[in-house]
Motif scaffolding. Structure first.
Motif, PDB file in Angstrom:
ATOM      1  N   PRO A   1      -7.245 -22.652  -9.853  1.00 56.85           N
ATOM      2  CA  PRO A   1      -6.146 -21.709  -9.694  1.00 56.85           C
ATOM      3  C   PRO A   1      -5.197 -22.616  -8.638  1.00 56.85           C
ATOM      4  O   PRO A   1      -3.867 -22.499  -8.440  1.00 56.85           O
ATOM      5  CB  PRO A   1      -6.578 -20.597  -8.925  1.00 56.85           C
ATOM      6  N   GLU A   2      -5.986 -23.281  -7.411  1.00 54.54           N
ATOM      7  CA  GLU A   2      -5.002 -23.696  -6.530  1.00 54.54           C
ATOM      8  C   GLU A   2      -4.067 -24.898  -7.048  1.00 54.54           C
ATOM      9  O   GLU A   2      -3.020 -25.117  -6.570  1.00 54.54           O
ATOM     10  CB  GLU A   2      -6.027 -24.164  -5.311  1.00 54.54           C
ATOM     11  N   LEU A   3      -4.680 -25.899  -7.716  1.00 52.36           N
ATOM     12  CA  LEU A   3      -3.917 -26.982  -8.304  1.00 52.36           C
ATOM     13  C   LEU A   3      -2.595 -26.364  -9.149  1.00 52.36           C
ATOM     14  O   LEU A   3      -1.739 -27.105  -9.357  1.00 52.36           O
ATOM     15  CB  LEU A   3      -4.544 -27.671  -9.040  1.00 52.36           C
ATOM     16  N   LEU A   4      -2.654 -25.276  -9.789  1.00 52.18           N
ATOM     17  CA  LEU A   4      -1.855 -24.839 -10.554  1.00 52.18           C
ATOM     18  C   LEU A   4      -0.900 -23.671  -9.763  1.00 52.18           C
ATOM     19  O   LEU A   4       0.076 -23.034 -10.154  1.00 52.18           O
ATOM     20  CB  LEU A   4      -2.277 -23.746 -11.603  1.00 52.18           C
ATOM     21  N   GLY A   5      -1.108 -23.620  -8.485  1.00 51.08           N
ATOM     22  CA  GLY A   5      -0.212 -22.840  -7.467  1.00 51.08           C
ATOM     23  C   GLY A   5      -0.770 -21.471  -7.256  1.00 51.08           C
ATOM     24  O   GLY A   5       0.003 -20.794  -6.547  1.00 51.08           O
TER      25      GLY A   5
ATOM     26  N   ASN B   1      -2.709 -19.893  -5.154  1.00 48.61           N
ATOM     27  CA  ASN B   1      -3.559 -20.018  -4.168  1.00 48.61           C
ATOM     28  C   ASN B   1      -3.905 -18.892  -3.548  1.00 48.61           C
ATOM     29  O   ASN B   1      -4.505 -18.682  -2.393  1.00 48.61           O
ATOM     30  CB  ASN B   1      -2.848 -21.197  -3.365  1.00 48.61           C
ATOM     31  N   MET B   2      -3.482 -17.677  -3.518  1.00 53.06           N
ATOM     32  CA  MET B   2      -3.850 -16.479  -3.178  1.00 53.06           C
ATOM     33  C   MET B   2      -4.530 -15.505  -4.029  1.00 53.06           C
ATOM     34  O   MET B   2      -3.983 -15.128  -5.105  1.00 53.06           O
ATOM     35  CB  MET B   2      -2.551 -15.955  -2.580  1.00 53.06           C
ATOM     36  N   LEU B   3      -5.644 -14.921  -3.620  1.00 53.55           N
ATOM     37  CA  LEU B   3      -6.471 -14.088  -4.241  1.00 53.55           C
ATOM     38  C   LEU B   3      -6.494 -12.888  -3.710  1.00 53.55           C
ATOM     39  O   LEU B   3      -6.565 -12.839  -2.381  1.00 53.55           O
ATOM     40  CB  LEU B   3      -7.980 -14.539  -4.369  1.00 53.55           C
ATOM     41  N   VAL B   4      -6.334 -11.877  -4.237  1.00 54.46           N
ATOM     42  CA  VAL B   4      -6.235 -10.404  -3.681  1.00 54.46           C
ATOM     43  C   VAL B   4      -7.062  -9.335  -4.552  1.00 54.46           C
ATOM     44  O   VAL B   4      -7.023  -9.550  -5.739  1.00 54.46           O
ATOM     45  CB  VAL B   4      -4.785 -10.001  -3.533  1.00 54.46           C
ATOM     46  N   PHE B   5      -7.428  -8.441  -3.613  1.00 52.14           N
ATOM     47  CA  PHE B   5      -8.223  -7.385  -4.537  1.00 52.14           C
ATOM     48  C   PHE B   5      -7.437  -6.160  -4.045  1.00 52.14           C
ATOM     49  O   PHE B   5      -7.041  -5.989  -2.832  1.00 52.14           O
ATOM     50  CB  PHE B   5      -9.664  -7.127  -3.910  1.00 52.14           C
ATOM     51  N   VAL B   6      -7.297  -5.276  -4.989  1.00 51.26           N
ATOM     52  CA  VAL B   6      -6.304  -3.957  -4.630  1.00 51.26           C
ATOM     53  C   VAL B   6      -7.150  -2.877  -5.138  1.00 51.26           C
ATOM     54  O   VAL B   6      -7.502  -2.763  -6.590  1.00 51.26           O
ATOM     55  CB  VAL B   6      -5.092  -4.279  -5.260  1.00 51.26           C
ATOM     56  N   GLU B   7      -7.491  -1.770  -4.347  1.00 53.25           N
ATOM     57  CA  GLU B   7      -8.178  -0.635  -4.767  1.00 53.25           C
ATOM     58  C   GLU B   7      -6.816   0.379  -5.068  1.00 53.25           C
ATOM     59  O   GLU B   7      -5.834   0.194  -4.545  1.00 53.25           O
ATOM     60  CB  GLU B   7      -8.839   0.118  -3.597  1.00 53.25           C
ATOM     61  N   ILE B   8      -6.947   1.080  -6.017  1.00 55.48           N
ATOM     62  CA  ILE B   8      -5.788   2.009  -6.839  1.00 55.48           C
ATOM     63  C   ILE B   8      -6.519   3.449  -6.722  1.00 55.48           C
ATOM     64  O   ILE B   8      -7.421   3.598  -7.485  1.00 55.48           O
ATOM     65  CB  ILE B   8      -5.345   1.658  -7.955  1.00 55.48           C
ATOM     66  N   SER B   9      -5.878   4.198  -6.336  1.00 57.97           N
ATOM     67  CA  SER B   9      -6.278   5.597  -6.663  1.00 57.97           C
ATOM     68  C   SER B   9      -5.229   6.415  -7.362  1.00 57.97           C
ATOM     69  O   SER B   9      -3.897   6.225  -7.174  1.00 57.97           O
ATOM     70  CB  SER B   9      -6.267   6.240  -5.155  1.00 57.97           C
ATOM     71  N   LEU B  10      -5.663   7.271  -8.296  1.00 55.48           N
ATOM     72  CA  LEU B  10      -4.636   7.884  -9.090  1.00 55.48           C
ATOM     73  C   LEU B  10      -4.417   9.266  -8.429  1.00 55.48           C
ATOM     74  O   LEU B  10      -5.039   9.748  -7.878  1.00 55.48           O
ATOM     75  CB  LEU B  10      -5.039   8.107 -10.661  1.00 55.48           C
TER      76      LEU B  10
ATOM     77  N   LYS C   1      -8.590  -7.505  -9.244  1.00 60.35           N
ATOM     78  CA  LYS C   1      -8.534  -8.599  -8.586  1.00 60.35           C
ATOM     79  C   LYS C   1      -7.328  -9.358  -9.221  1.00 60.35           C
ATOM     80  O   LYS C   1      -7.195  -9.315 -10.732  1.00 60.35           O
ATOM     81  CB  LYS C   1     -10.038  -9.247  -9.153  1.00 60.35           C
ATOM     82  N   ALA C   2      -6.679 -10.204  -8.581  1.00 63.14           N
ATOM     83  CA  ALA C   2      -5.464 -10.811  -9.037  1.00 63.14           C
ATOM     84  C   ALA C   2      -5.337 -12.152  -8.293  1.00 63.14           C
ATOM     85  O   ALA C   2      -5.671 -12.299  -7.110  1.00 63.14           O
ATOM     86  CB  ALA C   2      -4.184  -9.848  -8.751  1.00 63.14           C
ATOM     87  N   ARG C   3      -4.719 -12.919  -9.145  1.00 66.40           N
ATOM     88  CA  ARG C   3      -4.323 -14.421  -8.432  1.00 66.40           C
ATOM     89  C   ARG C   3      -2.661 -14.520  -8.409  1.00 66.40           C
ATOM     90  O   ARG C   3      -2.128 -14.104  -9.496  1.00 66.40           O
ATOM     91  CB  ARG C   3      -4.871 -15.589  -9.306  1.00 66.40           C
ATOM     92  N   ILE C   4      -2.508 -14.757  -7.212  1.00 63.77           N
ATOM     93  CA  ILE C   4      -0.859 -14.969  -7.331  1.00 63.77           C
ATOM     94  C   ILE C   4      -0.437 -16.356  -6.410  1.00 63.77           C
ATOM     95  O   ILE C   4      -1.107 -16.880  -5.863  1.00 63.77           O
ATOM     96  CB  ILE C   4      -0.199 -13.658  -6.385  1.00 63.77           C
ATOM     97  N   ARG C   5       0.695 -16.412  -6.605  1.00 68.24           N
ATOM     98  CA  ARG C   5       1.318 -17.740  -5.800  1.00 68.24           C
ATOM     99  C   ARG C   5       1.404 -17.700  -4.246  1.00 68.24           C
ATOM    100  O   ARG C   5       1.768 -18.716  -3.569  1.00 68.24           O
ATOM    101  CB  ARG C   5       2.596 -18.335  -6.333  1.00 68.24           C
TER     102      ARG C   5
ATOM    103  N   TYR D   1       2.916 -11.341  -4.139  1.00 68.14           N
ATOM    104  CA  TYR D   1       1.928 -10.288  -3.577  1.00 68.14           C
ATOM    105  C   TYR D   1       2.838  -9.158  -3.473  1.00 68.14           C
ATOM    106  O   TYR D   1       2.546  -7.852  -4.096  1.00 68.14           O
ATOM    107  CB  TYR D   1       1.425 -10.589  -2.268  1.00 68.14           C
ATOM    108  N   ARG D   2       3.956  -9.157  -2.844  1.00 65.99           N
ATOM    109  CA  ARG D   2       4.855  -7.921  -2.759  1.00 65.99           C
ATOM    110  C   ARG D   2       5.287  -7.503  -3.906  1.00 65.99           C
ATOM    111  O   ARG D   2       5.290  -6.200  -4.220  1.00 65.99           O
ATOM    112  CB  ARG D   2       6.246  -8.309  -1.911  1.00 65.99           C
ATOM    113  N   ALA D   3       5.751  -8.278  -4.993  1.00 67.10           N
ATOM    114  CA  ALA D   3       6.211  -8.010  -6.328  1.00 67.10           C
ATOM    115  C   ALA D   3       4.936  -7.179  -7.064  1.00 67.10           C
ATOM    116  O   ALA D   3       5.138  -6.401  -7.828  1.00 67.10           O
ATOM    117  CB  ALA D   3       6.638  -8.957  -6.970  1.00 67.10           C
TER     118      ALA D   3
END
Length: 165
Positions: free
Chosen positions: A64-68, A70-79, A115-119, A124-126
């Motif tokens: 993932p880092e070589l492809l840009g 480089n940020m891994l984020v976990f998000v808890e969602i409540s409905l 679990k999401a991978r973002i640039r 992240y904001r988007a």
């Protein structure tokens, strides 16, 4: 689609699964040699393991880092409310989001763990504001940005005693 008529795994099956888990690109000849079979019975076992659903696929693992990414984020969602319909709508909406690697319905204070991978921080904001919080039924979220990845593995601990028939 997995076949429901599974026979119990034996030591050779487990050895095949363990080897393929480490190297999904191994040739049948090398696999057969490694597990102590000739090629034809080894190929037949692999095909049976695939047909029965023990082997779900073969994938290239990308950096993932070589492809840009480089940020891994976990998000808890409540409905806002928990019902089969709200879970279904949320699940269908999550399937359309490209950054999400995994999404799990969980027990505890939140309903889902994503679990999401973002640039970077703008993605992240988007992801959070424009995508996740606009999904059907989302009440709130709690995010965790990963500072350092200590271990990530797709390998299952394959042990003859741990396999249930």
């Amino acid at each position: 689609m997995p076949d429901n008529r599974k026979r119990p795994l034996d030591k050779l099956d487990i050895s095949i699964l363990r080897t393929l888990q480490k190297d999904g690109r191994i040739s049948y000849v090398d696999l057969a040699d490694k597990v102590g079979l000739s090629s034809t019975p080894c190929i037949e076992r692999v095909r049976r393991l695939e047909k029965e659903g023990y082997i779900e696929g073969y994938h290239a693992r990308l950096n993932p880092e070589l492809l840009g990414y480089n940020m891994l984020v976990f998000v808890e969602i409540s409905l806002s409310y928990q019902s089969p319909d709200s879970f279904k709508k949320f699940s269908e909406a999550v399937e359309t989001l490209p950054y999400i690697l995994e999404c799990h319905l969980v027990s505890g204070d939140s309903d889902y763990l994503i679990k999401a991978r973002i640039r970077g921080i703008s993605e992240y904001r988007a992801l959070l504001g424009d995508m996740l919080l606009t999904l059907p039924g989302v009440k709130n979220s709690k995010s965790y940005i990963v500072m350092e990845e200590l271990k990530e593995s797709l390998s299952l601990p394959l042990d003859q005693n741990a396999i249930q028939p």
